[in-house]
Design a protein around this motif. Structure first.
Motif, PDB file in Angstrom:
ATOM      1  N   SER A   1      26.890  -9.221 -93.180  1.00 15.07           N
ATOM      2  CA  SER A   1      26.883  -9.192 -94.762  1.00 15.07           C
ATOM      3  C   SER A   1      26.390 -11.025 -94.736  1.00 15.07           C
ATOM      4  CB  SER A   1      28.709  -9.731 -94.569  1.00 15.07           C
ATOM      5  OG  SER A   1      29.732  -8.782 -94.757  1.00 15.07           O
ATOM      6  N   TRP A   2      26.426 -11.964 -93.494  1.00 10.32           N
ATOM      7  CA  TRP A   2      26.242 -13.007 -94.046  1.00 10.32           C
ATOM      8  C   TRP A   2      24.566 -13.293 -94.309  1.00 10.32           C
ATOM      9  CZ3 TRP A   2      27.763 -17.708 -95.165  1.00 10.32           C
ATOM     10  CH2 TRP A   2      27.104 -18.722 -95.406  1.00 10.32           C
ATOM     11  N   GLN A   3      23.789 -11.710 -94.003  1.00  8.88           N
ATOM     12  CA  GLN A   3      22.468 -11.941 -94.387  1.00  8.88           C
ATOM     13  C   GLN A   3      22.715 -11.372 -96.182  1.00  8.88           C
ATOM     14  OE1 GLN A   3      19.607 -12.557 -92.647  1.00  8.88           O
ATOM     15  NE2 GLN A   3      19.301 -12.523 -95.193  1.00  8.88           N
ATOM     16  N   THR A   4      23.834 -11.049 -95.699  1.00  8.30           N
ATOM     17  CA  THR A   4      23.473 -10.586 -97.792  1.00  8.30           C
ATOM     18  C   THR A   4      24.342 -11.469 -98.908  1.00  8.30           C
ATOM     19  OG1 THR A   4      24.433  -8.218 -97.445  1.00  8.30           O
ATOM     20  CG2 THR A   4      24.519  -8.765 -99.372  1.00  8.30           C
ATOM     21  N   ILE A   5      24.881 -12.439 -98.728  1.00  7.48           N
ATOM     22  CA  ILE A   5      25.466 -13.188 -98.843  1.00  7.48           C
ATOM     23  C   ILE A   5      23.511 -13.821 -99.607  1.00  7.48           C
ATOM     24  CG2 ILE A   5      26.475 -15.366 -98.715  1.00  7.48           C
ATOM     25  CD1 ILE A   5      28.678 -13.626 -97.499  1.00  7.48           C
ATOM     26  N   GLN A   6      23.441 -14.395 -97.995  1.00  9.26           N
ATOM     27  CA  GLN A   6      22.646 -15.614 -97.809  1.00  9.26           C
ATOM     28  C   GLN A   6      20.791 -14.963 -99.220  1.00  9.26           C
ATOM     29  OE1 GLN A   6      21.032 -15.154 -93.904  1.00  9.26           O
ATOM     30  NE2 GLN A   6      21.184 -18.028 -94.148  1.00  9.26           N
ATOM     31  N   ASP A   7      20.566 -13.374 -99.403  1.00  6.72           N
ATOM     32  CA  ASP A   7      19.616 -13.096-100.441  1.00  6.72           C
ATOM     33  C   ASP A   7      20.862 -13.115-101.445  1.00  6.72           C
ATOM     34  OD1 ASP A   7      17.980 -12.095 -98.514  1.00  6.72           O
ATOM     35  OD2 ASP A   7      19.117 -10.477 -97.971  1.00  6.72           O
ATOM     36  N   LEU A   8      21.642 -13.338-101.773  1.00 10.88           N
ATOM     37  CA  LEU A   8      22.170 -13.038-103.255  1.00 10.88           C
ATOM     38  C   LEU A   8      21.773 -14.461-103.814  1.00 10.88           C
ATOM     39  CD1 LEU A   8      25.277 -10.619-102.471  1.00 10.88           C
ATOM     40  CD2 LEU A   8      23.477 -10.251-104.381  1.00 10.88           C
ATOM     41  N   SER A   9      22.143 -15.636-102.436  1.00 10.45           N
ATOM     42  CA  SER A   9      22.471 -16.358-102.834  1.00 10.45           C
ATOM     43  C   SER A   9      20.916 -17.383-103.077  1.00 10.45           C
ATOM     44  CB  SER A   9      22.790 -18.150-101.612  1.00 10.45           C
ATOM     45  OG  SER A   9      23.075 -19.361-102.055  1.00 10.45           O
ATOM     46  N   SER A  10      20.054 -16.867-102.851  1.00 11.80           N
ATOM     47  CA  SER A  10      18.734 -17.422-103.054  1.00 11.80           C
ATOM     48  C   SER A  10      18.570 -16.906-104.748  1.00 11.80           C
ATOM     49  CB  SER A  10      17.992 -16.693-102.317  1.00 11.80           C
ATOM     50  OG  SER A  10      17.741 -14.909-102.010  1.00 11.80           O
ATOM     51  N   LYS A  11      18.769 -16.057-104.792  1.00  9.70           N
ATOM     52  CA  LYS A  11      18.839 -15.073-106.839  1.00  9.70           C
ATOM     53  C   LYS A  11      19.919 -15.792-107.684  1.00  9.70           C
ATOM     54  CE  LYS A  11      18.080 -10.891-105.113  1.00  9.70           C
ATOM     55  NZ  LYS A  11      18.090  -9.205-104.444  1.00  9.70           N
ATOM     56  N   ASN A  12      20.820 -16.589-107.266  1.00  7.26           N
ATOM     57  CA  ASN A  12      21.786 -17.207-108.024  1.00  7.26           C
ATOM     58  C   ASN A  12      22.473 -18.377-107.496  1.00  7.26           C
ATOM     59  OD1 ASN A  12      23.752 -17.988-109.752  1.00  7.26           O
ATOM     60  ND2 ASN A  12      24.565 -16.123-110.013  1.00  7.26           N
ATOM     61  N   GLY A  13      22.102 -19.132-108.023  1.00  6.70           N
ATOM     62  CA  GLY A  13      21.863 -21.098-107.978  1.00  6.70           C
ATOM     63  C   GLY A  13      23.978 -20.996-107.578  1.00  6.70           C
ATOM     64  N   SER A  14      24.585 -20.371-108.447  1.00  6.87           N
ATOM     65  CA  SER A  14      25.929 -20.549-108.235  1.00  6.87           C
ATOM     66  C   SER A  14      26.542 -19.975-106.300  1.00  6.87           C
ATOM     67  CB  SER A  14      26.462 -19.666-109.589  1.00  6.87           C
ATOM     68  OG  SER A  14      26.081 -20.653-110.244  1.00  6.87           O
ATOM     69  N   LEU A  15      26.289 -19.323-106.117  1.00  7.54           N
ATOM     70  CA  LEU A  15      26.786 -18.563-105.378  1.00  7.54           C
ATOM     71  C   LEU A  15      26.614 -19.227-104.067  1.00  7.54           C
ATOM     72  CD1 LEU A  15      26.368 -16.190-107.407  1.00  7.54           C
ATOM     73  CD2 LEU A  15      25.649 -14.614-105.111  1.00  7.54           C
ATOM     74  N   LYS A  16      27.988 -19.332-102.961  1.00  9.05           N
ATOM     75  CA  LYS A  16      27.584 -20.321-102.069  1.00  9.05           C
ATOM     76  C   LYS A  16      28.566 -20.002-100.682  1.00  9.05           C
ATOM     77  CE  LYS A  16      27.810 -24.432-104.920  1.00  9.05           C
ATOM     78  NZ  LYS A  16      28.821 -25.426-105.533  1.00  9.05           N
ATOM     79  N   GLY A  17      28.513 -20.290 -99.625  1.00  9.80           N
ATOM     80  CA  GLY A  17      29.060 -18.943 -98.738  1.00  9.80           C
ATOM     81  C   GLY A  17      29.451 -20.094 -97.264  1.00  9.80           C
ATOM     82  N   ILE A  18      30.066 -19.369 -96.703  1.00  6.47           N
ATOM     83  CA  ILE A  18      30.516 -20.379 -95.338  1.00  6.47           C
ATOM     84  C   ILE A  18      30.846 -19.378 -94.139  1.00  6.47           C
ATOM     85  CG2 ILE A  18      32.286 -21.387 -94.816  1.00  6.47           C
ATOM     86  CD1 ILE A  18      33.932 -22.881 -97.127  1.00  6.47           C
ATOM     87  N   ARG A  19      29.822 -19.695 -93.672  1.00  8.63           N
ATOM     88  CA  ARG A  19      29.932 -18.619 -91.946  1.00  8.63           C
ATOM     89  C   ARG A  19      31.155 -19.097 -90.974  1.00  8.63           C
ATOM     90  NH1 ARG A  19      24.944 -16.072 -88.970  1.00  8.63           N
ATOM     91  NH2 ARG A  19      26.279 -14.162 -88.254  1.00  8.63           N
ATOM     92  N   PHE A  20      31.605 -18.638 -90.178  1.00 12.48           N
ATOM     93  CA  PHE A  20      32.827 -18.866 -89.580  1.00 12.48           C
ATOM     94  C   PHE A  20      31.902 -18.640 -87.987  1.00 12.48           C
ATOM     95  CE2 PHE A  20      36.953 -18.766 -91.653  1.00 12.48           C
ATOM     96  CZ  PHE A  20      36.967 -20.557 -92.588  1.00 12.48           C
ATOM     97  N   LEU A  21      32.691 -19.110 -86.960  1.00 17.13           N
ATOM     98  CA  LEU A  21      31.703 -19.057 -85.826  1.00 17.13           C
ATOM     99  C   LEU A  21      32.249 -17.336 -85.423  1.00 17.13           C
ATOM    100  CD1 LEU A  21      29.791 -19.809 -83.754  1.00 17.13           C
ATOM    101  CD2 LEU A  21      31.881 -21.207 -83.254  1.00 17.13           C
ATOM    102  N   ARG A  22      33.859 -17.545 -85.713  1.00  9.11           N
ATOM    103  CA  ARG A  22      34.682 -15.772 -84.941  1.00  9.11           C
ATOM    104  C   ARG A  22      35.546 -15.626 -86.608  1.00  9.11           C
ATOM    105  NH1 ARG A  22      39.211 -17.122 -83.349  1.00  9.11           N
ATOM    106  NH2 ARG A  22      39.740 -18.649 -82.159  1.00  9.11           N
ATOM    107  N   ASN A  23      36.347 -14.623 -86.069  1.00  7.91           N
ATOM    108  CA  ASN A  23      37.143 -13.889 -87.215  1.00  7.91           C
ATOM    109  C   ASN A  23      38.948 -15.351 -87.042  1.00  7.91           C
ATOM    110  OD1 ASN A  23      39.976 -11.810 -87.256  1.00  7.91           O
ATOM    111  ND2 ASN A  23      38.352 -12.389 -89.576  1.00  7.91           N
ATOM    112  N   TYR A  24      39.058 -15.542 -87.377  1.00  6.72           N
ATOM    113  CA  TYR A  24      39.578 -16.562 -87.703  1.00  6.72           C
ATOM    114  C   TYR A  24      40.945 -16.231 -88.701  1.00  6.72           C
ATOM    115  CZ  TYR A  24      37.469 -20.692 -85.309  1.00  6.72           C
ATOM    116  OH  TYR A  24      36.196 -21.010 -84.483  1.00  6.72           O
ATOM    117  N   GLY A  25      41.217 -14.913 -89.271  1.00 10.66           N
ATOM    118  CA  GLY A  25      42.073 -14.895 -90.681  1.00 10.66           C
ATOM    119  C   GLY A  25      41.877 -15.493 -91.463  1.00 10.66           C
TER     120      GLY A  25
END
Length: 316
Positions: free
Chosen positions: A47-71
């Protein structure tokens, strides 16, 4: 900026490209300025790699990645902190929430001046007995307890004024009760909109029957926090004082009767042989403990500091 779309996710790599394309199409059609904030809540797929790829194509997309599952609540908290739009939309990443609903939700916030608008999935595609009946009971209990008249508290598709999300704190598993948190914070104009429910296209549901059990427990918690969270002494102090006085009066009565019988030379037993003496003593001890619990609660409220809620591994 018109809209911030906050999307928490867990292992949704297959749905992200289609969801992003759908959001872009809707935003372009209505000429909205926007940002999309994906919060990867400890996914174990790509999922995170997909978010990075999508963000590189569209500057309106941002992402935050947690170190583990927090809920989900922690993911929304992080997304709300980052959101800059005048209107904040929350939705799930599994394609069950339709981005076509965003313009209608935006209009209700900006034109009808709602503080918060919650989606209502009136017609569902997962309308099974194990989901439908507990959900109806859960929503009925939430309405009765909170006074917020919504039909679907757990719908992920919601819209908020920016000022709302900046003045509430989503913690624990309280994402179900954001409308209640908003009401407790002073935002009274809360609306509801019937929204389209999509059948799940990829992956599996992350929720089981246990979420309804947890939901009821969280409902009790939020009721207590809403009513006594800022003044625990009003509950514990009152109960403690009441119980202590009952115990004290009972012990006094037992002692007085003992003295009276001694004075009148009537047969009597030792106070320590009287079971009511121990009941009175226990009541006094419990009353003291409740009073101290309220007192300590007041001290904690005045000295507490924000604790670290989650660890972000990286952001874009």
């Amino acid at each position: 900026m018109d809209i911030s779309i906050v999307i928490p996710l867990l292992n949704e790599q297959e749905s992200l490209p289609e969801l992003t394309s759908w959001i872009e199409r809707v935003m372009t059609q209505h000429n909205f300025s926007y940002e999309v904030i994906f919060i990867d809540d400890g996914s174990t797929d790509n999922s995170w790699q997909t978010i990075q790829d999508l963000s590189s194509k569209n500057g309106s997309l941002k992402g935050i990645r947690f170190l583990r599952n927090y809920g989900k609540s922690q993911a929304l908290h992080a997304g709300f902190a980052k959101a800059q739009g005048d209107v904040i939309i929350t939705m799930d990443a599994d394609l069950q929430d339709s981005p076509d609903e965003i313009p209608g939700l935006y209009e209700m916030i900006t034109q009808q001046n709602f503080d918060l608008v919650s989606g209502w999935k009136k017609k569902r595609y997962d309308n099974t007995l194990t989901k439908n009946l507990p959900s109806k009971l859960f929503n009925a209990a939430a309405r009765k307890t909170s006074g917020v008249q919504l039909n679907d508290f757990n719908c992920g598709l919601k819209a908020y004024k920016n000022v709302v999300i900046k003045n509430i704190e989503v913690f624990g598993e309280m994402h179900r009760y954001i409308p209640v948190l908003a009401k407790n914070a002073g935002f009274k104009k809360i609306g509801e909109k019937v929204v389209q429910h999509q059948a799940r296209k990829y992956g599996e549901s992350k929720f089981g029957i246990d979420r309804f059990v947890n939901g009821f427990l969280d409902l009790i918690t939020i009721w207590f926090l809403g009513k006594f969270g800022k003044r625990p002494m009003h509950l514990f102090g009152l109960l403690g004082t009441f119980m202590f006085l009952i115990g004290l009066l009972s012990a006094g009565y037992i002692g007085a009767m003992k003295l009276w019988k001694l004075y009148t030379h009537e047969p009597t037993i030792l106070v320590t042989d009287n079971p009511w003496f121990y009941i009175a003593l226990t009541t006094m001890v419990i009353g003291t403990q409740l009073f101290l619990a309220g007192f300590l609660g007041e001290i904690i409220l005045r000295t507490k500091s924000n604790e670290e809620r989650y660890k972000i591994q990286e952001a874009i």
